[in-house]
Motif scaffolding. Structure first.
Motif, PDB file in Angstrom:
ATOM      1  N   MET A   1      -3.789  12.778 -28.327  1.00 14.68           N
ATOM      2  CA  MET A   1      -4.035  12.023 -29.526  1.00 14.68           C
ATOM      3  C   MET A   1      -5.145  11.012 -29.390  1.00 14.68           C
ATOM      4  O   MET A   1      -5.763  10.681 -30.360  1.00 14.68           O
ATOM      5  CB  MET A   1      -2.768  11.383 -30.018  1.00 14.68           C
ATOM      6  N   PRO A   2      -5.457  10.517 -28.173  1.00  8.89           N
ATOM      7  CA  PRO A   2      -6.661   9.697 -28.081  1.00  8.89           C
ATOM      8  C   PRO A   2      -7.914  10.535 -28.307  1.00  8.89           C
ATOM      9  O   PRO A   2      -7.998  11.674 -27.842  1.00  8.89           O
ATOM     10  CB  PRO A   2      -6.620   9.161 -26.643  1.00  8.89           C
ATOM     11  N   ASP A   3      -8.853   9.965 -29.024  1.00  7.02           N
ATOM     12  CA  ASP A   3     -10.138  10.595 -29.273  1.00  7.02           C
ATOM     13  C   ASP A   3     -11.203   9.586 -28.865  1.00  7.02           C
ATOM     14  O   ASP A   3     -11.208   8.456 -29.362  1.00  7.02           O
ATOM     15  CB  ASP A   3     -10.281  10.950 -30.756  1.00  7.02           C
ATOM     16  N   ILE A   4     -12.081   9.990 -27.940  1.00  7.22           N
ATOM     17  CA  ILE A   4     -13.135   9.109 -27.455  1.00  7.22           C
ATOM     18  C   ILE A   4     -14.468   9.804 -27.659  1.00  7.22           C
ATOM     19  O   ILE A   4     -14.680  10.908 -27.163  1.00  7.22           O
ATOM     20  CB  ILE A   4     -12.947   8.773 -25.959  1.00  7.22           C
ATOM     21  N   ARG A   5     -15.355   9.162 -28.410  1.00  4.78           N
ATOM     22  CA  ARG A   5     -16.659   9.741 -28.737  1.00  4.78           C
ATOM     23  C   ARG A   5     -17.755   8.777 -28.329  1.00  4.78           C
ATOM     24  O   ARG A   5     -17.698   7.602 -28.666  1.00  4.78           O
ATOM     25  CB  ARG A   5     -16.761  10.015 -30.232  1.00  4.78           C
ATOM     26  N   ILE A   6     -18.740   9.302 -27.625  1.00  6.09           N
ATOM     27  CA  ILE A   6     -19.877   8.489 -27.194  1.00  6.09           C
ATOM     28  C   ILE A   6     -21.143   9.000 -27.877  1.00  6.09           C
ATOM     29  O   ILE A   6     -21.441  10.189 -27.825  1.00  6.09           O
ATOM     30  CB  ILE A   6     -20.074   8.544 -25.666  1.00  6.09           C
ATOM     31  N   GLY A  31      -3.529   4.879 -21.189  1.00  8.79           N
ATOM     32  CA  GLY A  31      -2.139   5.056 -20.775  1.00  8.79           C
ATOM     33  C   GLY A  31      -1.455   6.215 -21.468  1.00  8.79           C
ATOM     34  O   GLY A  31      -0.255   6.182 -21.718  1.00  8.79           O
ATOM     35  N   LYS A  32      -2.218   7.249 -21.794  1.00 11.19           N
ATOM     36  CA  LYS A  32      -1.676   8.448 -22.445  1.00 11.19           C
ATOM     37  C   LYS A  32      -1.936   9.647 -21.542  1.00 11.19           C
ATOM     38  O   LYS A  32      -2.875   9.644 -20.746  1.00 11.19           O
ATOM     39  CB  LYS A  32      -2.354   8.682 -23.804  1.00 11.19           C
ATOM     40  N   PRO A  33      -1.142  10.709 -21.672  1.00 15.98           N
ATOM     41  CA  PRO A  33      -1.393  11.909 -20.871  1.00 15.98           C
ATOM     42  C   PRO A  33      -2.762  12.514 -21.209  1.00 15.98           C
ATOM     43  O   PRO A  33      -3.138  12.601 -22.377  1.00 15.98           O
ATOM     44  CB  PRO A  33      -0.271  12.868 -21.290  1.00 15.98           C
ATOM     45  N   GLU A  34      -3.474  12.940 -20.176  1.00 15.02           N
ATOM     46  CA  GLU A  34      -4.783  13.519 -20.401  1.00 15.02           C
ATOM     47  C   GLU A  34      -4.698  14.788 -21.240  1.00 15.02           C
ATOM     48  O   GLU A  34      -5.649  15.138 -21.938  1.00 15.02           O
ATOM     49  CB  GLU A  34      -5.496  13.811 -19.076  1.00 15.02           C
ATOM     50  N   SER A  35      -3.570  15.449 -21.229  1.00 13.81           N
ATOM     51  CA  SER A  35      -3.424  16.689 -21.997  1.00 13.81           C
ATOM     52  C   SER A  35      -3.598  16.469 -23.502  1.00 13.81           C
ATOM     53  O   SER A  35      -3.810  17.431 -24.244  1.00 13.81           O
ATOM     54  CB  SER A  35      -2.060  17.327 -21.715  1.00 13.81           C
ATOM     55  N   TYR A  36      -3.542  15.226 -23.954  1.00 18.83           N
ATOM     56  CA  TYR A  36      -3.729  14.917 -25.374  1.00 18.83           C
ATOM     57  C   TYR A  36      -5.113  14.348 -25.690  1.00 18.83           C
ATOM     58  O   TYR A  36      -5.435  14.128 -26.850  1.00 18.83           O
ATOM     59  CB  TYR A  36      -2.686  13.904 -25.850  1.00 18.83           C
ATOM     60  N   VAL A  37      -5.914  14.056 -24.688  1.00 16.80           N
ATOM     61  CA  VAL A  37      -7.196  13.365 -24.894  1.00 16.80           C
ATOM     62  C   VAL A  37      -8.279  14.339 -25.349  1.00 16.80           C
ATOM     63  O   VAL A  37      -8.459  15.408 -24.778  1.00 16.80           O
ATOM     64  CB  VAL A  37      -7.644  12.649 -23.600  1.00 16.80           C
ATOM     65  N   VAL A 101      -1.312   5.565 -37.016  1.00 16.03           N
ATOM     66  CA  VAL A 101       0.121   5.833 -37.148  1.00 16.03           C
ATOM     67  C   VAL A 101       0.308   7.330 -36.934  1.00 16.03           C
ATOM     68  O   VAL A 101      -0.487   8.141 -37.413  1.00 16.03           O
ATOM     69  CB  VAL A 101       0.603   5.412 -38.554  1.00 16.03           C
ATOM     70  N   GLY A 102       1.344   7.701 -36.219  1.00  9.74           N
ATOM     71  CA  GLY A 102       1.580   9.116 -35.905  1.00  9.74           C
ATOM     72  C   GLY A 102       1.561  10.035 -37.107  1.00  9.74           C
ATOM     73  O   GLY A 102       1.030  11.149 -37.041  1.00  9.74           O
ATOM     74  N   LYS A 103       2.087   9.582 -38.212  1.00  8.71           N
ATOM     75  CA  LYS A 103       2.124  10.425 -39.416  1.00  8.71           C
ATOM     76  C   LYS A 103       0.750  10.609 -40.051  1.00  8.71           C
ATOM     77  O   LYS A 103       0.573  11.444 -40.919  1.00  8.71           O
ATOM     78  CB  LYS A 103       3.091   9.842 -40.439  1.00  8.71           C
ATOM     79  N   MET A 104      -0.240   9.844 -39.571  1.00  8.15           N
ATOM     80  CA  MET A 104      -1.593   9.964 -40.079  1.00  8.15           C
ATOM     81  C   MET A 104      -2.505  10.703 -39.098  1.00  8.15           C
ATOM     82  O   MET A 104      -3.723  10.652 -39.217  1.00  8.15           O
ATOM     83  CB  MET A 104      -2.161   8.562 -40.376  1.00  8.15           C
ATOM     84  N   TRP A 105      -1.924  11.395 -38.118  1.00  7.40           N
ATOM     85  CA  TRP A 105      -2.686  12.130 -37.109  1.00  7.40           C
ATOM     86  C   TRP A 105      -2.108  13.536 -37.051  1.00  7.40           C
ATOM     87  O   TRP A 105      -0.964  13.730 -36.637  1.00  7.40           O
ATOM     88  CB  TRP A 105      -2.568  11.446 -35.757  1.00  7.40           C
ATOM     89  N   GLY A 106      -2.898  14.524 -37.480  1.00  5.96           N
ATOM     90  CA  GLY A 106      -2.433  15.900 -37.529  1.00  5.96           C
ATOM     91  C   GLY A 106      -2.647  16.648 -36.233  1.00  5.96           C
ATOM     92  O   GLY A 106      -3.599  16.400 -35.500  1.00  5.96           O
ATOM     93  N   TRP A 107      -1.719  17.586 -35.950  1.00  6.50           N
ATOM     94  CA  TRP A 107      -1.817  18.422 -34.765  1.00  6.50           C
ATOM     95  C   TRP A 107      -0.822  19.570 -34.887  1.00  6.50           C
ATOM     96  O   TRP A 107       0.301  19.395 -35.352  1.00  6.50           O
ATOM     97  CB  TRP A 107      -1.509  17.600 -33.515  1.00  6.50           C
ATOM     98  N   THR A 111       2.161  16.728 -37.944  1.00  2.00           N
ATOM     99  CA  THR A 111       1.685  15.400 -37.548  1.00  2.00           C
ATOM    100  C   THR A 111       2.558  14.888 -36.408  1.00  2.00           C
ATOM    101  O   THR A 111       3.605  15.452 -36.104  1.00  2.00           O
ATOM    102  CB  THR A 111       1.760  14.393 -38.719  1.00  2.00           C
ATOM    103  N   PHE A 112       2.091  13.822 -35.775  1.00  2.00           N
ATOM    104  CA  PHE A 112       2.884  13.165 -34.761  1.00  2.00           C
ATOM    105  C   PHE A 112       3.905  12.270 -35.434  1.00  2.00           C
ATOM    106  O   PHE A 112       4.768  11.752 -34.938  1.00  2.00           O
ATOM    107  CB  PHE A 112       2.000  12.351 -33.818  1.00  2.00           C
TER     108      PHE A 112
END
Length: 112
Positions: A1-6, A31-37, A101-107, A111-112
């Motif tokens: 769920m983390p999204d990092i853009r450079i 502090g999140k699992p890399e499998s979600y990044v 918020v989890g409900k605002m993140w689709g997957w 949603t989460f």
């Protein structure tokens, strides 16, 4: 769920390898699992900071549950990453943080 853009005016040598290192560094800092990044890079952009085209970067860091108390540590980690990997001084990096918020993140069709 983390999204990092450079976004940067620097050119990354091996962008795929850099993004894998960013994924690991971001997971540790947030502090999140890399499998979600998720990571993305837009290198070689035409950019200025303070009127100068010296090396610079803009980073977007979004994650479910991201809190204000986490941002200083994440900022330090991401600025260090940009220095080590792209030769960008920490005073030439801006970071935009966004908590979701989890409900605002689709997957996976939900949603989460």
């Amino acid at each position: 769920m983390p999204d990092i853009r450079i976004q940067t005016n620097q050119k990354a040598g091996d962008a795929a390898a850099l993004l894998k290192r960013l994924s690991a560094a971001g997971a540790a800092a947030i502090g999140k699992p890399e499998s979600y990044v998720q990571t993305a890079l837009e290198d070689g952009r035409i950019m200025t900071f303070g009127g100068s085209d010296a090396p610079t970067a803009f980073i977007e860091c979004k994650s479910i549950g991201l809190t204000e108390s986490q941002t200083a540590g994440i900022s330090a980690a991401l600025c260090a990453f940009c220095g080590d990997e792209l030769g960008i001084s920490e005073d030439r990096v801006y970071i935009e943080f966004a908590g979701a918020v989890g409900k605002m993140w689709g997957w996976r069709g939900g949603t989460f």
